[in-house]
Design an enzyme around this catalytic site. Structure first.
Site, PDB file in Angstrom:
ATOM      1  N   PHE A 177      -7.651   6.562  -2.066  1.00  0.00           N
ATOM      2  CA  PHE A 177      -8.240   7.712  -2.769  1.00  0.00           C
ATOM      3  C   PHE A 177      -7.335   8.227  -3.879  1.00  0.00           C
ATOM      4  O   PHE A 177      -6.155   7.894  -3.943  1.00  0.00           O
ATOM      5  CB  PHE A 177      -8.499   8.856  -1.773  1.00  0.00           C
ATOM      6  CG  PHE A 177      -7.245   9.375  -1.113  1.00  0.00           C
ATOM      7  CD1 PHE A 177      -6.390  10.250  -1.777  1.00  0.00           C
ATOM      8  CD2 PHE A 177      -6.897   8.976   0.171  1.00  0.00           C
ATOM      9  CE1 PHE A 177      -5.220  10.714  -1.178  1.00  0.00           C
ATOM     10  CE2 PHE A 177      -5.726   9.434   0.777  1.00  0.00           C
ATOM     11  CZ  PHE A 177      -4.891  10.305   0.095  1.00  0.00           C
ATOM     12  N   ASN A 201      -9.675   3.635   3.026  1.00  0.00           N
ATOM     13  CA  ASN A 201      -8.974   4.921   3.036  1.00  0.00           C
ATOM     14  C   ASN A 201      -8.223   5.209   1.739  1.00  0.00           C
ATOM     15  O   ASN A 201      -7.424   6.128   1.675  1.00  0.00           O
ATOM     16  CB  ASN A 201      -8.032   5.009   4.244  1.00  0.00           C
ATOM     17  CG  ASN A 201      -6.973   3.914   4.241  1.00  0.00           C
ATOM     18  OD1 ASN A 201      -6.964   3.050   3.358  1.00  0.00           O
ATOM     19  ND2 ASN A 201      -6.082   3.942   5.212  1.00  0.00           N
ATOM     20  N   CYS A 250       0.903  -1.138   0.000  1.00  0.00           N
ATOM     21  CA  CYS A 250       0.000   0.000   0.000  1.00  0.00           C
ATOM     22  C   CYS A 250       0.948   1.194   0.000  1.00  0.00           C
ATOM     23  O   CYS A 250       1.988   1.164   0.658  1.00  0.00           O
ATOM     24  CB  CYS A 250      -0.838  -0.003   1.276  1.00  0.00           C
ATOM     25  SG  CYS A 250      -2.033   1.318   1.305  1.00  0.00           S
ATOM     26  N   HIS A 295       3.706   7.677   8.151  1.00  0.00           N
ATOM     27  CA  HIS A 295       3.072   7.431   6.848  1.00  0.00           C
ATOM     28  C   HIS A 295       1.760   8.163   6.650  1.00  0.00           C
ATOM     29  O   HIS A 295       1.227   8.198   5.565  1.00  0.00           O
ATOM     30  CB  HIS A 295       2.870   5.932   6.626  1.00  0.00           C
ATOM     31  CG  HIS A 295       1.577   5.374   7.165  1.00  0.00           C
ATOM     32  ND1 HIS A 295       1.187   5.503   8.477  1.00  0.00           N
ATOM     33  CD2 HIS A 295       0.586   4.684   6.560  1.00  0.00           C
ATOM     34  CE1 HIS A 295       0.018   4.908   8.652  1.00  0.00           C
ATOM     35  NE2 HIS A 295      -0.377   4.401   7.514  1.00  0.00           N
TER      36      HIS A 295
END
Lengths: 483, 138
Positions: free
Chosen positions: A207, A205, A100, A406
């Site tokens: 986007f 989360n 991610c 992060h």
């Protein structure tokens, strides 16, 4: 500050030590100020820092970044480095969403160029970039062979298929491809889950956010990065989708048995692991690299559709928009890196789970274009506030295995967030603040309300004060698409 | 006794599940999973699937069971609403489940669940009641 539950010692205003005791092999160190530490102690994340310190071959410290929060096994916002010969690799130290990560794009456009076209821009992005459960591009069909090429070659595969340019590759961590990937070690199930989901944002989360540069803190470095006040930027946040989740899940099953086989005592089953040099360890790392490459390709394809969306919504050509990639960072990954431990150069396996690499100027892995300033670090905030661009520092390299925070880090569970947002229209509230949002599901917006997160500014100020990153610019959102 | 309750976990979502028997416990855990994902009142149960799962103990069996359903949801675009655990031991489970293929106009997806984790995982018998705790990664 005294604390009953954990024996926390203050090192300085921004660092706290949890001294080694019992079966811990190293100390824990958490980056936070006094106020934030109080917040952090409301959940179990410090216990997770302690648990990680139990793992064989851990080197230096079990680290917590200021955005730390309660994860599963490892804390989110945790960094741990392991000796190659004596240490372990743990899928839980990487997470389900392998690689991610976040990428930042810059443009030659300014706020005034898009103000009147924002509605059209957000709708075009939402139409072109599949988001939410089950969505995918109708024009994209992958054969099994194609998929294996994605896993082997990452963003390079995407560029070879016309998604973006060769220049993009220079501005991705690992140039968008981890070479140890072996698709033959990825299960049929993972391949099956991945095939239909390449080039999709996913939900939660993740986007794509269009914003502008609201503040510049260091003009000279900002110029070298290609950032200018009021310039339009785009942030893409997504990962390896179902393929990564399945690789992690498959590996955890293997590692539960491996932990028994190698007599590794675990404080939490989710920390299951195997020696780096064992067949189980090597196979996980090769499968993890596949998922990481998938995520690099995913962000690269989405970038291509961002470019197309800008051109069609604003009726401009690529020469006018000049959308180029500043950098792409992973924040869920395990990597082999060289670090100095007690004065000696050592090759370590660094796990970053919800943490970003922050390499200093002149490091061989800092891209050529940024050699003089350090590796760009991208820290997204929540949808309503702001995000930051930072650069890595020598101090991060020396103190945190070249790592930093992060993101904002959640303070509210999703359940609480949904309760707090009951009866409100989050999209309308954001619109009143000048931010247009399109989301596949209303529940996503409710779960992702700005109040559910720590203020990212506080998080970023801590890593800056602690010297493990340097703040360069602040971005403010204009429109966001979410899953 | 409710089938399950949601528990607060900062980043993710957890459930405490209850059942009068192990069969019911496992069925209720699956119900909770899909109750989080979708509005179950819109799912009619038109398709039947037979599922056989194994695990090294009850805890892993629970994770593997939920994971199997999540996999079918993800790959075959299915939503399940009816779960019948036919027989179960510490290491093996056979079940018949019913669900629908996701139809865009009919079904809603409330939450995407990435995975079923082993974190804080427990399956215990408390007098006449079975209880389990599972944390999902969102």
């Amino acid at each position: 500050m005294a604390d009953d539950k954990y024996k926390i010692q203050k090192i300085d205003d921004y660092r706290w030590r949890i001294p080694r005791e019992g079966k811990m092999r190293v100390d824990g160190i958490v980056y936070a100020d006094e106020q934030m530490l109080k917040e952090i102690q409301k959940d179990e994340s410090l216990q997770q820092v302690i648990n990680v310190a139990h793992l064989p071959g851990i080197v230096g410290y079990s680290l917590g970044m200021p955005d730390i929060h309660w994860g599963y096994g490892f804390p989110i916002g945790g960094v741990a480095a392991f000796d190659i010969d004596e240490g372990v690799v743990s899928p839980g130290g990487v997470g389900y969403d392998i690689n991610c990560g976040v990428r930042l794009l810059r443009t030659d456009l300014y706020q005034r160029d898009i103000t009147n076209k924002m509605e059209s821009l957000v709708n075009t992005l939402f139409a072109n970039i599949p988001s939410g459960v089950g969505s995918h591009r109708k024009d994209l069909k992958l054969s099994l062979q194609d998929e294996k090429n994605v896993l082997r070659n990452g963003a390079r595969w995407a560029v070879s298929q016309g998604y973006g340019t060769k220049e993009d590759l220079e501005h991705i961590e690992e140039q968008g491809c981890i070479s140890e990937a072996d698709p033959e070690l990825v299960s049929d199930r993972a391949l099956e889950r991945g095939r239909a989901q390449l080039g999709t944002l996913g939900s939660g989360n993740h986007f794509v956010e269009v914003g502008y540069i609201a503040e510049v803190y260091d003009e000279e470095i900002a110029r070298i990065l290609g950032l200018e006040k009021d310039g339009i930027t785009i942030v893409v946040h997504t990962g390896s989708r179902g393929l990564g989740y399945q690789v992690c899940d498959d590996s955890i099953r293997v590692m539960i048995n491996a932990s028994r086989k190698y007599n590794i005592e675990l404080p939490d089953r989710q920390l299951c692991c195997a020696p780096i040099n064992s067949p189980e360890g090597r196979e996980y790392l090769a499968a993890m690299a596949c998922a990481a490459n998938y995520a690099f390709a995913n962000r690269q394809m989405i970038t291509h559709w961002v470019r197309e969306s800008f051109e069609s919504a604003l009726h401009i050509g690529p020469k006018e928009s000049q959308i180029s990639l500043i950098y792409d960072v992973c924040h869920n990954i395990a990597k082999f890196e060289e670090h100095i431990v007690e004065g000696e150069k050592k090759r370590l396996c660094v796990h970053r789970k919800g943490a970003t690499r922050a390499f200093p100027p002149n490091h061989p892995h800092t891209p050529d274009a940024y050699k003089s300033v350090g590796q760009p670090v991208l820290i997204p905030g929540d949808m309503g506030r702001c995000s930051y661009v930072l650069v890595g520092t020598e101090k991060a390299y020396a103190d945190t295995f070249g790592s930093t925070c992060h993101g904002a880090g959640r303070v509210m569970s999703r359940n609480q967030a949904v309760k707090v947002s009951k009866g409100r229209s989050i999209a309308q509230e954001l619109k009143e603040k000048g931010i247009l949002v399109r989301a596949d599901s209303r529940a996503t917006l409710d779960e992702e309300i700005p109040e559910a997160y720590k203020n990212v500014t506080e998080v970023v100020n801590i890593v800056e004060h602690a010297g493990i990153s340097k703040k360069i610019a602040q971005l403010k959102p204009l429109c966001v698409i979410k899953g | 006794m409710p089938k399950y309750i949601l528990i607060d976990h900062t980043a993710d979502i957890g459930i405490d599940v209850f059942g009068a028997s192990v069969q019911e416990l496992f069925a209720n855990a699956a119900f909770a999973l899909f109750d989080i994902i979708t509005d179950l009142s819109k799912v009619e149960g038109e398709i039947e699937y037979k599922i056989s799962i194994s695990g090294i103990d009850k805890e892993q069996l629970l994770v593997n069971w939920l994971h199997e359903l999540l996999y079918l949801h993800d790959v075959k675009n299915l939503l399940f609403n009816d779960f019948c655990v036919v027989d179960i031991t510490d290491n093996q489970l056979n079940a018949v489940v019913r669900g629908d293929v996701i139809t865009e106009d009919k079904h809603v997806i409330k939450t995407e669940i990435k995975a079923v984790t082993y974190h804080c995982l427990s399956v215990i018998r408390d007098n006449d009641c079975w209880k389990a705790r599972v944390i999902f990664d969102l």
